[in-house]
Design an enzyme around this catalytic site. Sequence first.
Site, short mmCIF file in Angstrom:
data_model
loop_
_atom_site.label_atom_id
_atom_site.label_comp_id
_atom_site.label_asym_id
_atom_site.label_seq_id
_atom_site.Cartn_x
_atom_site.Cartn_y
_atom_site.Cartn_z
N ILE A 66 -32.44 21.25 -2.67
CA ILE A 66 -32.77 21.98 -3.67
C ILE A 66 -33.54 21.39 -4.81
O ILE A 66 -34.62 22.09 -5.45
CB ILE A 66 -31.21 22.63 -4.25
CG1 ILE A 66 -30.77 23.58 -3.18
CG2 ILE A 66 -31.61 23.50 -5.51
CD1 ILE A 66 -29.28 24.24 -3.31
N ASP A 96 -31.72 9.71 -7.74
CA ASP A 96 -31.49 9.78 -6.48
C ASP A 96 -30.99 8.90 -5.81
O ASP A 96 -31.85 7.81 -5.95
CB ASP A 96 -32.36 11.01 -5.68
CG ASP A 96 -31.79 11.57 -4.58
OD1 ASP A 96 -31.12 10.75 -3.63
OD2 ASP A 96 -32.12 13.04 -4.67
N LEU A 150 -30.71 8.76 -2.59
CA LEU A 150 -31.53 8.93 -1.21
C LEU A 150 -30.31 8.65 0.10
O LEU A 150 -30.55 8.51 1.08
CB LEU A 150 -32.57 7.91 -0.90
CG LEU A 150 -33.74 8.12 -1.86
CD1 LEU A 150 -34.81 6.87 -1.41
CD2 LEU A 150 -34.17 9.36 -2.03
N SER A 204 -21.62 26.54 -7.36
CA SER A 204 -21.58 27.31 -6.13
C SER A 204 -20.68 28.35 -6.16
O SER A 204 -19.74 28.32 -6.94
CB SER A 204 -21.01 26.38 -5.08
OG SER A 204 -20.77 26.84 -3.83
N TYR A 246 -14.44 20.49 -1.45
CA TYR A 246 -15.90 20.37 -2.03
C TYR A 246 -16.11 21.49 -3.03
O TYR A 246 -16.40 21.10 -4.27
CB TYR A 246 -16.85 20.80 -0.94
CG TYR A 246 -18.18 21.29 -1.51
CD1 TYR A 246 -19.21 20.53 -2.19
CD2 TYR A 246 -18.44 22.85 -1.26
CE1 TYR A 246 -20.22 20.96 -2.62
CE2 TYR A 246 -19.53 23.24 -1.64
CZ TYR A 246 -20.46 22.58 -2.51
OH TYR A 246 -21.64 22.90 -2.80
N LYS A 304 -16.64 21.33 -7.50
CA LYS A 304 -17.44 22.21 -8.20
C LYS A 304 -16.74 22.94 -9.37
O LYS A 304 -17.22 22.94 -10.49
CB LYS A 304 -18.12 23.21 -7.32
CG LYS A 304 -19.26 22.59 -6.36
CD LYS A 304 -20.48 21.94 -6.96
CE LYS A 304 -21.39 21.35 -6.10
NZ LYS A 304 -22.55 20.61 -6.73
N TYR A 337 -24.66 28.95 -7.18
CA TYR A 337 -25.40 29.61 -6.12
C TYR A 337 -24.77 30.27 -4.96
O TYR A 337 -23.74 29.95 -4.49
CB TYR A 337 -26.14 28.26 -5.42
CG TYR A 337 -26.82 27.08 -6.09
CD1 TYR A 337 -27.23 27.53 -7.49
CD2 TYR A 337 -27.00 26.00 -5.76
CE1 TYR A 337 -27.97 26.30 -8.23
CE2 TYR A 337 -27.44 24.84 -6.31
CZ TYR A 337 -27.92 24.98 -7.61
OH TYR A 337 -28.61 23.92 -8.41
N GLY A 376 -11.49 28.73 7.23
CA GLY A 376 -11.87 29.22 5.95
C GLY A 376 -13.00 29.92 5.66
O GLY A 376 -13.38 30.35 4.32
#
Length: 349
Positions: free
Chosen positions: A14, A33, A35, A129, A153, A157, A186, A305
Amino acid sequence: MTKRIIVTGGAGYIGSHVCVDLLGAGASVLIIDNLSNAHEEAVRRIGELAPGGIEFLRRDLADPAHRRDIIDAVAAFRPDGAVHLAGLKAVGESVAEPARYYRVNIGATLTLIDALEAAQARTMVFSSSATVYGDANPNPVGEDAATAPANPYGRTKYVIEEMLKDLARSKASEPGAAWRIANLRYFNPVGAHPSGRIGEDPNGVPNNLFPFIAQVAVGRRDRLSIFGDDYPTRDGSGVRDYIHVCDLARGHTAALDYLGGAAAPHVVDINLGAGRGYSVFEAVAAFKRASNRDIPYMVAPRRDGDIAEIYANAERAQRLLGWRAEKTIDDMCADHWRWQSANPEGYRS
Ligand code: UDP
């Protein structure tokens, strides 16, 4: 836009599209970043697609040993704000290693907050998210729907959103010190830049539907497993709100513009979705049309889930940002396929 923007995670899927959009709008960007799930080649290609002011700092926002460097580099860049996408994002991994997910995702955010404070640039667009929503909300799901993330996860968020709200409230009445923050929730980002030069390059076996389909179409995998055909949906498979990554990227540029305006709130949650759902069978059929390849599949048991159906109420984004998704499911598939077929092994091709 003549702005200077930090983009954490800017070499990722993104983030690379966000950078191209920002640069195209006239901004200068500093990518931070590590990486860990991205490639330096993506940074090179961002520069190819959108020449202009792009700088790259390879550092880990969650590593205390990199903290000083990051704070200094951010201050030297003299940013107007940040788009914060850096973080871990694999649901299954987050269930197995929750402490790492909290440490990295929250730790990275705290370092960025400190760097922006030090640089007096208190504007942040956060990559959140739709997984923050619970599974019992009626569709379409608006921003005020109940939150109840179903895995670590999603909870990172959610916790970061709450933390940013506390931050925004703490300085709301201090002239010159107030934060402007947008939590962008998102839905399901898919597709790639229409050039086919940047796109999603997952490590290992893809968890998500589109990269999996694309790897089947290109011959890297034998067949797709469709996780459940007995949901109470129009064809029994799961329904999601797929959104073209370039539309999503535009939403970040629009959010930064909005936060820079006089009427901007201190903090706001905004869905970025197309506002309509497609089933797994429909997505497979669309990808087949776009790629002209066979997509062998088998129906497998439901995935733990998963919920039956979710799609966004995207009216707030339209009202506040003047933004709406424009690209169709056929655009998403055609662009995803162009990237996958030109780069069958991703950036290693
Ligand atoms: N899905 C599937 N096979 C796969 C991956 C996903 O059938 O190999 C289904 C999944 O059950 C869901 C939809 O595709 O209904 C989107 O899944 P994805 O993991 O891409 O997004 P999320 O579940 O996070 O919305």
